[in-house]
Scaffold this active site. Structure first.
Site, PDB file in Angstrom:
ATOM      1  N   ARG A  76       0.579  -1.134   0.121  1.00  0.00           N
ATOM      2  CA  ARG A  76       0.006   0.056   0.159  1.00  0.00           C
ATOM      3  C   ARG A  76       0.844   1.428   0.124  1.00  0.00           C
ATOM      4  O   ARG A  76       2.097   1.297   0.183  1.00  0.00           O
ATOM      5  CB  ARG A  76      -0.958  -0.076   1.246  1.00  0.00           C
ATOM      6  CG  ARG A  76      -0.152   0.104   2.508  1.00  0.00           C
ATOM      7  CD  ARG A  76      -0.146   1.645   3.163  1.00  0.00           C
ATOM      8  NE  ARG A  76       0.646   1.793   4.288  1.00  0.00           N
ATOM      9  CZ  ARG A  76       2.024   1.902   4.404  1.00  0.00           C
ATOM     10  NH1 ARG A  76       2.718   2.162   3.187  1.00  0.00           N
ATOM     11  NH2 ARG A  76       2.643   1.800   5.708  1.00  0.00           N
ATOM     12  N   ASP A 104      -2.215  -0.990   7.590  1.00  0.00           N
ATOM     13  CA  ASP A 104      -1.473  -1.782   6.415  1.00  0.00           C
ATOM     14  C   ASP A 104      -2.284  -3.110   6.122  1.00  0.00           C
ATOM     15  O   ASP A 104      -2.559  -3.410   5.208  1.00  0.00           O
ATOM     16  CB  ASP A 104       0.009  -2.116   6.881  1.00  0.00           C
ATOM     17  CG  ASP A 104       0.737  -0.682   7.291  1.00  0.00           C
ATOM     18  OD1 ASP A 104       0.332   0.237   6.978  1.00  0.00           O
ATOM     19  OD2 ASP A 104       1.915  -0.761   7.757  1.00  0.00           O
TER      20      ASP A 104
END
Ligand code: GLA
Length: 391
Positions: free
Chosen positions: A32, A178
Protein backbone atom coordinates in the site's frame (compact mmCIF):
# COMPACT_ATOMS: atom_id res chain seq x y z
CA UNK A 1 4.53 -3.58 -13.81
CA UNK A 2 3.43 -7.21 -13.89
CA UNK A 3 -0.29 -7.88 -14.19
CA UNK A 4 -1.75 -10.02 -11.43
CA UNK A 5 -2.55 -12.92 -13.78
CA UNK A 6 0.97 -12.88 -15.27
CA UNK A 7 2.40 -12.83 -11.79
CA UNK A 8 0.21 -15.80 -10.82
CA UNK A 9 1.48 -17.73 -13.87
CA UNK A 10 5.06 -16.91 -12.84
CA UNK A 11 4.48 -18.06 -9.26
CA UNK A 12 2.83 -21.28 -10.48
CA UNK A 13 5.87 -22.01 -12.65
CA UNK A 14 8.22 -21.30 -9.75
CA UNK A 15 6.17 -23.56 -7.49
CA UNK A 16 6.39 -26.36 -10.03
CA UNK A 17 10.17 -25.90 -10.33
CA UNK A 18 10.61 -26.19 -6.57
CA UNK A 19 8.02 -28.83 -5.69
CA UNK A 20 7.74 -30.77 -8.96
CA UNK A 21 3.98 -30.39 -9.44
CA UNK A 22 1.54 -27.53 -10.10
CA UNK A 23 0.03 -25.66 -7.13
CA UNK A 24 -3.52 -26.26 -6.01
CA UNK A 25 -4.10 -22.79 -4.55
CA UNK A 26 -2.79 -19.31 -5.33
CA UNK A 27 -3.48 -16.17 -3.27
CA UNK A 28 -2.24 -12.59 -3.43
CA UNK A 29 -2.32 -9.47 -1.28
CA UNK A 30 -1.09 -5.97 -2.23
CA UNK A 31 1.26 -3.53 -0.57
CA UNK A 32 0.00 0.00 0.00
CA UNK A 33 0.86 3.63 -0.16
CA UNK A 34 -0.68 6.02 2.32
CA UNK A 35 -1.84 9.26 0.73
CA UNK A 36 -2.25 11.00 4.08
CA UNK A 37 -2.95 10.17 7.73
CA UNK A 38 0.48 9.17 9.01
CA UNK A 39 1.00 7.90 12.53
CA UNK A 40 -2.67 8.48 13.20
CA UNK A 41 -3.90 4.87 13.14
CA UNK A 42 -2.66 3.94 16.62
CA UNK A 43 -4.12 7.24 17.86
CA UNK A 44 -7.65 6.22 16.81
CA UNK A 45 -7.55 8.72 13.94
CA UNK A 46 -8.21 8.58 10.21
CA UNK A 47 -5.98 7.22 7.44
CA UNK A 48 -6.36 7.44 3.65
CA UNK A 49 -4.28 4.71 1.99
CA UNK A 50 -4.64 2.85 -1.28
CA UNK A 51 -3.48 -0.61 -2.31
CA UNK A 52 -0.78 -0.61 -5.00
CA UNK A 53 -0.14 -2.91 -7.94
CA UNK A 54 2.65 -4.73 -6.11
CA UNK A 55 1.85 -8.00 -4.43
CA UNK A 56 2.86 -10.71 -2.09
CA UNK A 57 1.77 -13.96 -3.71
CA UNK A 58 1.69 -17.56 -2.49
CA UNK A 59 1.16 -20.80 -4.36
CA UNK A 60 0.50 -23.96 -2.36
CA UNK A 61 -0.45 -27.61 -2.33
CA UNK A 62 -0.77 -30.33 0.30
CA UNK A 63 2.58 -32.08 0.93
CA UNK A 64 2.89 -35.40 -0.90
CA UNK A 65 3.93 -37.21 2.29
CA UNK A 66 0.83 -35.93 4.13
CA UNK A 67 2.89 -34.50 7.03
CA UNK A 68 1.41 -31.86 9.33
CA UNK A 69 4.14 -29.38 8.43
CA UNK A 70 3.94 -26.10 6.51
CA UNK A 71 7.05 -25.62 4.40
CA UNK A 72 7.59 -22.07 3.14
CA UNK A 73 10.05 -21.34 0.39
CA UNK A 74 10.54 -17.88 -1.06
CA UNK A 75 11.90 -16.71 -4.39
CA UNK A 76 13.58 -13.90 -2.45
CA UNK A 77 15.08 -15.82 0.46
CA UNK A 78 17.47 -18.72 0.55
CA UNK A 79 16.40 -20.00 3.96
CA UNK A 80 13.36 -22.25 4.12
CA UNK A 81 10.84 -21.63 6.91
CA UNK A 82 8.95 -24.55 8.39
CA UNK A 83 6.01 -24.67 10.76
CA UNK A 84 5.52 -27.94 12.59
CA UNK A 85 1.81 -28.04 13.31
CA UNK A 86 2.16 -30.78 15.93
CA UNK A 87 3.76 -28.22 18.26
CA UNK A 88 2.80 -24.76 19.50
CA UNK A 89 3.64 -22.22 16.77
CA UNK A 90 6.19 -19.78 18.20
CA UNK A 91 8.42 -17.09 16.63
CA UNK A 92 11.77 -18.46 15.45
CA UNK A 93 14.18 -18.22 12.53
CA UNK A 94 14.31 -17.40 9.69
CA UNK A 95 12.77 -14.06 10.60
CA UNK A 96 10.72 -13.72 7.44
CA UNK A 97 8.83 -16.88 8.37
CA UNK A 98 7.45 -15.22 11.49
CA UNK A 99 4.80 -13.26 9.58
CA UNK A 100 3.17 -16.40 8.14
CA UNK A 101 3.80 -18.17 11.46
CA UNK A 102 1.81 -15.53 13.32
CA UNK A 103 -1.06 -15.84 10.86
CA UNK A 104 -1.12 -19.64 11.15
CA UNK A 105 -1.23 -19.24 14.94
CA UNK A 106 -4.11 -16.78 14.52
CA UNK A 107 -6.10 -19.31 12.50
CA UNK A 108 -5.42 -21.98 15.09
CA UNK A 109 -6.60 -19.63 17.84
CA UNK A 110 -9.88 -19.35 15.93
CA UNK A 111 -10.10 -23.14 15.84
CA UNK A 112 -9.27 -23.34 12.13
CA UNK A 113 -6.57 -25.95 11.38
CA UNK A 114 -4.73 -25.23 8.13
CA UNK A 115 -3.11 -28.68 7.82
CA UNK A 116 0.24 -29.40 6.17
CA UNK A 117 1.23 -27.33 3.13
CA UNK A 118 4.03 -26.81 0.64
CA UNK A 119 4.16 -23.08 -0.08
CA UNK A 120 6.09 -20.93 -2.50
CA UNK A 121 6.17 -17.20 -1.80
CA UNK A 122 7.00 -14.48 -4.28
CA UNK A 123 6.74 -10.73 -3.68
CA UNK A 124 6.96 -7.68 -5.89
CA UNK A 125 6.47 -5.28 -2.96
CA UNK A 126 9.86 -3.64 -2.36
CA UNK A 127 11.08 -4.80 1.07
CA UNK A 128 11.75 -2.30 3.85
CA UNK A 129 10.47 0.60 1.77
CA UNK A 130 7.46 1.62 3.79
CA UNK A 131 5.08 0.02 1.29
CA UNK A 132 3.91 -2.64 3.74
CA UNK A 133 5.62 -5.71 2.40
CA UNK A 134 5.06 -7.32 5.79
CA UNK A 135 1.31 -6.61 5.90
CA UNK A 136 1.05 -7.92 2.33
CA UNK A 137 2.78 -11.11 3.42
CA UNK A 138 0.48 -11.54 6.42
CA UNK A 139 -2.70 -10.84 4.49
CA UNK A 140 -1.51 -13.07 1.65
CA UNK A 141 -0.97 -15.92 4.13
CA UNK A 142 -4.42 -15.38 5.64
CA UNK A 143 -6.01 -15.34 2.18
CA UNK A 144 -4.22 -18.52 1.21
CA UNK A 145 -5.40 -20.20 4.40
CA UNK A 146 -8.96 -19.10 3.65
CA UNK A 147 -8.68 -20.83 0.27
CA UNK A 148 -7.09 -23.94 1.75
CA UNK A 149 -9.57 -24.33 4.61
CA UNK A 150 -12.63 -23.15 2.68
CA UNK A 151 -13.35 -20.45 5.26
CA UNK A 152 -14.08 -16.82 4.59
CA UNK A 153 -13.10 -14.51 7.40
CA UNK A 154 -14.80 -11.18 7.86
CA UNK A 155 -12.23 -8.81 6.24
CA UNK A 156 -12.03 -6.69 9.39
CA UNK A 157 -11.39 -9.75 11.57
CA UNK A 158 -8.84 -10.93 9.02
CA UNK A 159 -6.98 -7.61 9.15
CA UNK A 160 -6.98 -7.71 12.95
CA UNK A 161 -5.68 -11.29 12.96
CA UNK A 162 -2.82 -10.17 10.70
CA UNK A 163 -2.06 -7.13 12.86
CA UNK A 164 -1.84 -9.44 15.90
CA UNK A 165 0.58 -11.65 13.97
CA UNK A 166 2.82 -8.62 13.39
CA UNK A 167 2.63 -7.59 17.08
CA UNK A 168 3.22 -11.03 18.56
CA UNK A 169 5.46 -12.70 15.98
CA UNK A 170 7.45 -9.84 14.44
CA UNK A 171 7.53 -7.62 17.53
CA UNK A 172 6.29 -4.50 15.72
CA UNK A 173 3.51 -2.67 17.59
CA UNK A 174 1.95 -1.43 14.33
CA UNK A 175 -1.47 0.16 13.92
CA UNK A 176 -4.24 -1.26 11.75
CA UNK A 177 -3.81 0.69 8.52
CA UNK A 178 -1.58 -1.63 6.51
CA UNK A 179 -3.46 -4.85 7.10
CA UNK A 180 -6.81 -3.12 6.51
CA UNK A 181 -5.89 -1.68 3.14
CA UNK A 182 -4.23 -4.89 1.99
CA UNK A 183 -7.39 -6.82 2.88
CA UNK A 184 -9.98 -4.20 1.86
CA UNK A 185 -8.45 -2.21 -1.00
CA UNK A 186 -10.65 -1.44 -4.02
CA UNK A 187 -9.52 -0.80 -7.56
CA UNK A 188 -9.61 2.93 -8.41
CA UNK A 189 -10.47 3.88 -4.83
CA UNK A 190 -8.74 5.17 -1.75
CA UNK A 191 -9.86 3.82 1.60
CA UNK A 192 -10.84 6.28 4.30
CA UNK A 193 -10.59 4.33 7.52
CA UNK A 194 -11.75 5.55 10.88
CA UNK A 195 -9.36 3.65 13.11
CA UNK A 196 -11.54 4.17 16.18
CA UNK A 197 -14.79 2.70 14.86
CA UNK A 198 -13.02 0.68 12.11
CA UNK A 199 -15.63 1.96 9.71
CA UNK A 200 -14.38 2.27 6.16
CA UNK A 201 -15.46 4.39 3.26
CA UNK A 202 -14.18 3.97 -0.27
CA UNK A 203 -13.30 7.24 -1.97
CA UNK A 204 -13.19 7.15 -5.79
CA UNK A 205 -9.87 8.25 -7.28
CA UNK A 206 -10.49 7.95 -11.00
CA UNK A 207 -9.67 11.40 -12.37
CA UNK A 208 -7.39 10.64 -15.34
CA UNK A 209 -5.77 14.08 -15.11
CA UNK A 210 -3.84 13.13 -11.96
CA UNK A 211 -1.47 10.34 -10.98
CA UNK A 212 0.29 9.18 -7.85
CA UNK A 213 4.01 8.85 -8.04
CA UNK A 214 5.87 6.71 -5.53
CA UNK A 215 9.50 7.65 -5.03
CA UNK A 216 11.59 5.10 -3.21
CA UNK A 217 14.61 6.81 -1.62
CA UNK A 218 16.20 3.37 -1.43
CA UNK A 219 17.12 4.12 2.14
CA UNK A 220 15.82 1.13 4.08
CA UNK A 221 13.70 1.61 7.12
CA UNK A 222 13.32 -0.79 9.99
CA UNK A 223 10.27 -0.36 12.18
CA UNK A 224 11.39 -2.69 14.91
CA UNK A 225 14.24 -0.25 15.59
CA UNK A 226 12.40 1.16 18.61
CA UNK A 227 11.60 4.63 17.20
CA UNK A 228 8.11 3.55 16.19
CA UNK A 229 7.29 2.10 19.61
CA UNK A 230 8.73 5.23 21.21
CA UNK A 231 6.38 7.46 19.17
CA UNK A 232 3.44 5.37 20.28
CA UNK A 233 4.44 5.72 23.92
CA UNK A 234 4.85 9.50 23.58
CA UNK A 235 1.34 9.78 22.10
CA UNK A 236 -0.06 7.68 24.92
CA UNK A 237 1.72 9.93 27.41
CA UNK A 238 0.17 13.02 25.84
CA UNK A 239 -3.31 11.48 25.86
CA UNK A 240 -2.96 10.31 29.46
CA UNK A 241 -1.84 13.73 30.62
CA UNK A 242 -4.82 15.29 28.90
CA UNK A 243 -7.12 12.77 30.55
CA UNK A 244 -8.44 11.22 27.35
CA UNK A 245 -8.37 7.69 25.94
CA UNK A 246 -6.59 8.70 22.74
CA UNK A 247 -5.43 11.78 20.84
CA UNK A 248 -8.51 11.42 18.64
CA UNK A 249 -10.42 13.07 21.48
CA UNK A 250 -8.17 16.13 21.57
CA UNK A 251 -8.70 19.39 19.70
CA UNK A 252 -5.95 21.91 18.98
CA UNK A 253 -7.45 24.14 21.71
CA UNK A 254 -7.42 21.37 24.30
CA UNK A 255 -3.82 20.58 23.49
CA UNK A 256 -2.73 24.20 23.92
CA UNK A 257 -4.61 24.44 27.21
CA UNK A 258 -2.89 21.27 28.45
CA UNK A 259 0.57 22.04 27.12
CA UNK A 260 2.12 22.44 30.57
CA UNK A 261 0.94 18.96 31.58
CA UNK A 262 3.38 17.17 29.29
CA UNK A 263 6.90 17.15 28.00
CA UNK A 264 7.74 19.41 25.08
CA UNK A 265 8.35 16.31 22.95
CA UNK A 266 4.99 14.75 23.78
CA UNK A 267 3.36 18.10 22.97
CA UNK A 268 4.94 18.21 19.50
CA UNK A 269 4.04 14.59 18.80
CA UNK A 270 0.44 15.31 19.75
CA UNK A 271 0.41 18.47 17.65
CA UNK A 272 1.30 16.42 14.59
CA UNK A 273 -1.31 13.77 15.30
CA UNK A 274 -4.15 16.21 15.93
CA UNK A 275 -3.30 18.24 12.82
CA UNK A 276 -2.88 15.12 10.72
CA UNK A 277 -6.27 13.68 11.69
CA UNK A 278 -7.92 16.93 10.55
CA UNK A 279 -5.85 17.04 7.36
CA UNK A 280 -6.85 13.49 6.48
CA UNK A 281 -10.57 14.23 6.72
CA UNK A 282 -10.07 17.39 4.62
CA UNK A 283 -7.97 15.54 2.05
CA UNK A 284 -10.66 12.87 1.62
CA UNK A 285 -13.10 15.67 0.93
CA UNK A 286 -10.63 17.17 -1.55
CA UNK A 287 -10.33 13.84 -3.39
CA UNK A 288 -14.13 13.53 -3.54
CA UNK A 289 -14.25 16.93 -5.29
CA UNK A 290 -11.10 16.42 -7.40
CA UNK A 291 -9.72 19.49 -5.65
CA UNK A 292 -6.10 18.52 -6.25
CA UNK A 293 -4.43 21.77 -5.18
CA UNK A 294 -6.04 21.43 -1.75
CA UNK A 295 -5.06 17.77 -1.44
CA UNK A 296 -1.50 18.69 -2.47
CA UNK A 297 -1.26 21.47 0.13
CA UNK A 298 -2.46 19.10 2.84
CA UNK A 299 0.18 16.56 1.80
CA UNK A 300 2.88 19.22 2.05
CA UNK A 301 1.67 20.24 5.52
CA UNK A 302 1.66 16.59 6.54
CA UNK A 303 5.28 16.20 5.54
CA UNK A 304 6.36 19.33 7.39
CA UNK A 305 4.70 18.11 10.59
CA UNK A 306 6.19 14.62 10.26
CA UNK A 307 9.61 16.18 9.75
CA UNK A 308 9.50 18.89 12.44
CA UNK A 309 7.05 17.73 15.10
CA UNK A 310 6.98 13.97 14.76
CA UNK A 311 10.62 13.64 13.66
CA UNK A 312 10.22 10.51 11.56
CA UNK A 313 11.60 11.84 8.29
CA UNK A 314 15.24 11.64 7.15
CA UNK A 315 17.48 13.76 4.88
CA UNK A 316 16.71 11.64 1.80
CA UNK A 317 12.93 11.87 2.24
CA UNK A 318 13.27 15.62 2.82
CA UNK A 319 15.40 15.89 -0.33
CA UNK A 320 12.66 14.29 -2.45
CA UNK A 321 10.03 16.60 -0.98
CA UNK A 322 12.20 19.67 -1.55
CA UNK A 323 12.86 18.66 -5.16
CA UNK A 324 9.15 18.06 -5.73
CA UNK A 325 8.25 21.37 -4.11
CA UNK A 326 10.77 23.17 -6.33
CA UNK A 327 9.01 21.71 -9.37
CA UNK A 328 5.77 22.98 -7.87
CA UNK A 329 2.25 23.12 -9.23
CA UNK A 330 3.42 24.92 -12.36
CA UNK A 331 5.62 21.94 -13.19
CA UNK A 332 2.80 19.55 -12.34
CA UNK A 333 3.40 18.62 -8.69
CA UNK A 334 0.42 19.30 -6.40
CA UNK A 335 2.04 17.90 -3.29
CA UNK A 336 4.57 15.43 -1.96
CA UNK A 337 5.20 13.82 1.40
CA UNK A 338 6.90 10.89 3.05
CA UNK A 339 4.63 7.87 3.36
CA UNK A 340 4.56 5.00 5.87
CA UNK A 341 6.44 4.75 9.14
CA UNK A 342 9.37 6.95 8.03
CA UNK A 343 13.15 6.93 8.63
CA UNK A 344 13.65 6.02 4.96
CA UNK A 345 11.40 4.30 2.48
CA UNK A 346 9.15 6.18 0.09
CA UNK A 347 7.57 9.50 -0.71
CA UNK A 348 4.25 9.84 -2.46
CA UNK A 349 3.56 12.71 -4.85
CA UNK A 350 0.27 13.82 -6.37
CA UNK A 351 1.05 14.99 -9.89
CA UNK A 352 -0.57 16.02 -13.15
CA UNK A 353 -0.73 12.91 -15.33
CA UNK A 354 0.45 14.90 -18.36
CA UNK A 355 3.70 15.81 -16.55
CA UNK A 356 4.39 12.35 -15.12
CA UNK A 357 7.42 11.54 -17.27
CA UNK A 358 9.05 14.94 -16.96
CA UNK A 359 8.58 14.94 -13.16
CA UNK A 360 9.95 11.42 -12.85
CA UNK A 361 13.09 12.38 -14.76
CA UNK A 362 13.61 15.59 -12.83
CA UNK A 363 13.25 13.95 -9.42
CA UNK A 364 15.54 11.07 -10.43
CA UNK A 365 18.27 13.42 -11.66
CA UNK A 366 18.12 15.90 -8.80
CA UNK A 367 17.87 13.20 -6.13
CA UNK A 368 20.92 11.42 -7.51
CA UNK A 369 22.83 14.68 -7.64
CA UNK A 370 21.93 15.57 -4.05
CA UNK A 371 22.31 12.23 -2.33
CA UNK A 372 24.40 10.06 -4.63
CA UNK A 373 21.63 7.44 -4.43
CA UNK A 374 19.51 6.24 -7.35
CA UNK A 375 15.81 6.45 -6.48
CA UNK A 376 13.27 3.98 -7.82
CA UNK A 377 10.22 5.83 -9.12
CA UNK A 378 6.94 4.38 -10.28
CA UNK A 379 3.28 5.21 -10.39
CA UNK A 380 0.42 2.96 -9.40
CA UNK A 381 -3.31 3.13 -9.74
CA UNK A 382 -5.31 2.19 -6.66
CA UNK A 383 -5.42 -1.62 -6.76
CA UNK A 384 -7.83 -4.20 -5.39
CA UNK A 385 -7.20 -5.85 -2.02
CA UNK A 386 -6.34 -9.48 -1.30
CA UNK A 387 -7.66 -12.10 -3.66
CA UNK A 388 -7.71 -15.84 -4.25
CA UNK A 389 -6.49 -16.52 -7.78
CA UNK A 390 -6.80 -20.29 -7.72
CA UNK A 391 -8.94 -22.38 -5.41
C1 GLA B 1 3.60 1.70 9.73
C2 GLA B 1 2.57 0.96 10.58
C3 GLA B 1 1.18 1.54 10.38
C4 GLA B 1 1.18 3.05 10.59
C5 GLA B 1 2.31 3.70 9.80
C6 GLA B 1 2.45 5.17 10.08
O1 GLA B 1 3.34 1.50 8.38
O2 GLA B 1 2.55 -0.41 10.23
O3 GLA B 1 0.27 0.92 11.24
O4 GLA B 1 1.26 3.37 11.94
O5 GLA B 1 3.55 3.08 10.04
O6 GLA B 1 1.33 5.86 9.64
Amino acid sequence: MQKLQDLAAHVATEFEKVYGRPPRWIAAAPGRVNIIGEHTDYNDGFVLPMAIEFYSMMAADRPVDGREVITLRSTLETEVATIDLSRPVVPTTPKWGNYPRGVVAGFQAWGIQPGGLDVLLHSTVPLGSGLSSSAALEVCTATLLEAVTGTTLDPVEKALLCQKAEHDYAGVPCGIMDQFISALGREDHLLLLDCRTRKTEIVPMQDPSVALLIINTNVKHELSGGEYAERRTQCEEAARNLGVASLRDVTAGLLEAGKSKMSETAYRRARHVIGEIARTVQAAQGVRHSDWPTVGRLMAASHAALRDDYEVSCPELDAVVEIAEAIGEKGGVYGCRMTGGGFGGCCVALVKASSLDAITKKIATDYKARTGIAATIFSSRPAAGATILKR
